[in-house]
Scaffold this active site. Sequence first.
Site, PDB file in Angstrom:
ATOM      1  N   LYS A  94      -6.175  -1.750  -2.283  1.00 52.07           N
ATOM      2  CA  LYS A  94      -7.321  -0.903  -2.676  1.00 52.07           C
ATOM      3  C   LYS A  94      -6.876   0.486  -3.103  1.00 52.07           C
ATOM      4  O   LYS A  94      -7.379   1.040  -4.074  1.00 52.07           O
ATOM      5  CB  LYS A  94      -8.324  -0.744  -1.513  1.00 52.07           C
ATOM      6  CG  LYS A  94      -9.049  -1.992  -1.118  1.00 52.07           C
ATOM      7  CD  LYS A  94     -10.132  -1.698  -0.106  1.00 52.07           C
ATOM      8  CE  LYS A  94      -9.627  -1.098   1.192  1.00 52.07           C
ATOM      9  NZ  LYS A  94      -8.781  -1.995   1.991  1.00 52.07           N
ATOM     10  N   ARG A 150     -17.325   0.755   6.049  1.00 48.68           N
ATOM     11  CA  ARG A 150     -16.476  -0.252   6.681  1.00 48.68           C
ATOM     12  C   ARG A 150     -17.226  -1.038   7.752  1.00 48.68           C
ATOM     13  O   ARG A 150     -16.657  -1.952   8.344  1.00 48.68           O
ATOM     14  CB  ARG A 150     -15.319   0.491   7.347  1.00 48.68           C
ATOM     15  CG  ARG A 150     -13.970  -0.141   7.126  1.00 48.68           C
ATOM     16  CD  ARG A 150     -13.000   0.910   7.484  1.00 48.68           C
ATOM     17  NE  ARG A 150     -11.665   0.547   7.653  1.00 48.68           N
ATOM     18  CZ  ARG A 150     -10.679   1.155   6.986  1.00 48.68           C
ATOM     19  NH1 ARG A 150     -10.937   2.052   6.072  1.00 48.68           N
ATOM     20  NH2 ARG A 150      -9.451   0.854   7.265  1.00 48.68           N
ATOM     21  N   ARG A 156       4.158  -1.772   2.285  1.00 53.01           N
ATOM     22  CA  ARG A 156       3.509  -0.579   1.713  1.00 53.01           C
ATOM     23  C   ARG A 156       4.199   0.706   2.164  1.00 53.01           C
ATOM     24  O   ARG A 156       4.565   0.874   3.317  1.00 53.01           O
ATOM     25  CB  ARG A 156       2.039  -0.554   2.153  1.00 53.01           C
ATOM     26  CG  ARG A 156       1.309   0.676   1.683  1.00 53.01           C
ATOM     27  CD  ARG A 156      -0.146   0.454   1.681  1.00 53.01           C
ATOM     28  NE  ARG A 156      -0.697   0.165   3.007  1.00 53.01           N
ATOM     29  CZ  ARG A 156      -1.996   0.036   3.222  1.00 53.01           C
ATOM     30  NH1 ARG A 156      -2.841   0.150   2.238  1.00 53.01           N
ATOM     31  NH2 ARG A 156      -2.446  -0.225   4.432  1.00 53.01           N
ATOM     32  N   ARG A 188       3.178   3.815   6.880  1.00 51.74           N
ATOM     33  CA  ARG A 188       2.121   4.378   7.725  1.00 51.74           C
ATOM     34  C   ARG A 188       2.228   3.813   9.139  1.00 51.74           C
ATOM     35  O   ARG A 188       2.574   2.639   9.304  1.00 51.74           O
ATOM     36  CB  ARG A 188       0.752   4.000   7.149  1.00 51.74           C
ATOM     37  CG  ARG A 188       0.355   4.832   5.972  1.00 51.74           C
ATOM     38  CD  ARG A 188      -0.835   4.308   5.253  1.00 51.74           C
ATOM     39  NE  ARG A 188      -1.858   3.664   6.079  1.00 51.74           N
ATOM     40  CZ  ARG A 188      -3.028   3.249   5.602  1.00 51.74           C
ATOM     41  NH1 ARG A 188      -3.331   3.422   4.330  1.00 51.74           N
ATOM     42  NH2 ARG A 188      -3.900   2.678   6.390  1.00 51.74           N
ATOM     43  N   ARG A 210      -5.855  -4.443  12.835  1.00 51.20           N
ATOM     44  CA  ARG A 210      -6.704  -3.995  11.710  1.00 51.20           C
ATOM     45  C   ARG A 210      -7.252  -5.182  10.928  1.00 51.20           C
ATOM     46  O   ARG A 210      -8.383  -5.187  10.456  1.00 51.20           O
ATOM     47  CB  ARG A 210      -5.889  -3.077  10.786  1.00 51.20           C
ATOM     48  CG  ARG A 210      -5.708  -1.732  11.446  1.00 51.20           C
ATOM     49  CD  ARG A 210      -4.860  -0.710  10.755  1.00 51.20           C
ATOM     50  NE  ARG A 210      -4.371  -0.904   9.446  1.00 51.20           N
ATOM     51  CZ  ARG A 210      -4.776  -0.247   8.370  1.00 51.20           C
ATOM     52  NH1 ARG A 210      -5.753   0.605   8.458  1.00 51.20           N
ATOM     53  NH2 ARG A 210      -4.202  -0.448   7.220  1.00 51.20           N
TER      54      ARG A 210
HETATM   55  P1  AMP Z   1      -7.391   3.298   5.689  1.00 54.68           P
HETATM   56  O1  AMP Z   1      -6.409   4.211   5.058  1.00 54.68           O
HETATM   57  O2  AMP Z   1      -8.661   3.180   4.889  1.00 54.68           O
HETATM   58  O3  AMP Z   1      -6.819   1.969   6.036  1.00 54.68           O
HETATM   59  O4  AMP Z   1      -7.830   3.990   7.068  1.00 54.68           O
HETATM   60  C1  AMP Z   1      -6.895   4.269   8.085  1.00 54.68           C
HETATM   61  C2  AMP Z   1      -7.612   4.379   9.434  1.00 54.68           C
HETATM   62  O5  AMP Z   1      -8.571   5.465   9.370  1.00 54.68           O
HETATM   63  C3  AMP Z   1      -8.442   3.165   9.848  1.00 54.68           C
HETATM   64  O6  AMP Z   1      -7.652   2.169  10.477  1.00 54.68           O
HETATM   65  C4  AMP Z   1      -9.430   3.803  10.812  1.00 54.68           C
HETATM   66  O7  AMP Z   1      -8.818   4.121  12.047  1.00 54.68           O
HETATM   67  C5  AMP Z   1      -9.743   5.122  10.106  1.00 54.68           C
HETATM   68  N1  AMP Z   1     -10.861   4.945   9.148  1.00 54.68           N
HETATM   69  C6  AMP Z   1     -10.821   5.187   7.799  1.00 54.68           C
HETATM   70  N2  AMP Z   1     -12.003   4.956   7.227  1.00 54.68           N
HETATM   71  C7  AMP Z   1     -12.832   4.547   8.218  1.00 54.68           C
HETATM   72  C8  AMP Z   1     -14.186   4.135   8.254  1.00 54.68           C
HETATM   73  N3  AMP Z   1     -14.940   4.086   7.135  1.00 54.68           N
HETATM   74  N4  AMP Z   1     -14.717   3.775   9.461  1.00 54.68           N
HETATM   75  C9  AMP Z   1     -13.988   3.828  10.573  1.00 54.68           C
HETATM   76  N5  AMP Z   1     -12.697   4.182  10.614  1.00 54.68           N
HETATM   77  C10 AMP Z   1     -12.102   4.546   9.452  1.00 54.68           C
END
Ligand code: AMP
Length: 254
Positions: free
Chosen positions: A45, A124, A163, A197, A208
């Site tokens: 994404k 999400r 990644r 990450r 996740r």
């Molecule tokens: P991402 O980079 O989108 O995978 O987000 C990394 C982490 O940030 C996730 O595993 C969550 O801990 C937190 N996070 C990001 N966006 C959200 C969201 N919309 N709702 C809840 N947690 C989020």
Amino acid sequence: MRPAVTPPSDRAAWLKGPAFECSVKPPAQQRPWRLVLLGPPGVGKGTQAQLLAAQFGACHLSTGDVFRTAKRMESCQATAAMSEALALMRAGKLVSDELVMAMVAERSGCLHCAGGFILDGFPRTLQQAIDFDKLLASENIVLDAVIDYELSLDATIARAAGRLTCPNCHAVYHTVSKPPQKSVGMCDQCGGKLKQRDDDRPEVACIRMRQYTAVTEPLTAYYQQRGVLVPISADASPEEVFADTCRALAARRA
Ligand code: AMP
């Protein structure tokens, strides 16, 4: 297919909050795209969001990038709520709907970006999707499409494992499908040292993934009912997936 590159916004207002102004403002579009990207963690994404943002002159709004930016700020600057959010993020858990919604609502100016927006990682949960619909209605904004990137579980886990991201500018790379072109382990855009990450470590990536299936996947039915869901197979190179996405979006406006 490579995008017709528009200089990316530095996303200062999104990443650091409404008190900050973006140094590069996307040019106004006649009909900007306002998009949400769905798909399991590691599906690509972030890469597609960067390509689409460059193609459409839209702003890439990633909630995960807001948390990662906060992580790098002085710990004394972090509020108690943000410290709690960062601990949840490190454990691969979702941050509370209340905190995420508050963060997005205080950045609602970014939803009016003249170039449009590409939301990556938000909403999400079903509650976030419902609350986001209310926010959009109150801001008089219509969502053009929700792109759902589909990939098998095994392929998704393999992608997440390779990644690499740049801690400075958040550009996303992959050891196999999108290695940096200028120098090994360095970001092509800003020269930052690329890192895996914390939450892409295999043990956290599995948490996740389970969470995605249980909590986020049901959003596809929600958006399908609203007639905005655009499913795209992510089982191809980033360029091919990007080309398929552009074709599907063009067809929606044909
Ligand atoms: P991402 O980079 O989108 O995978 O987000 C990394 C982490 O940030 C996730 O595993 C969550 O801990 C937190 N996070 C990001 N966006 C959200 C969201 N919309 N709702 C809840 N947690 C989020």
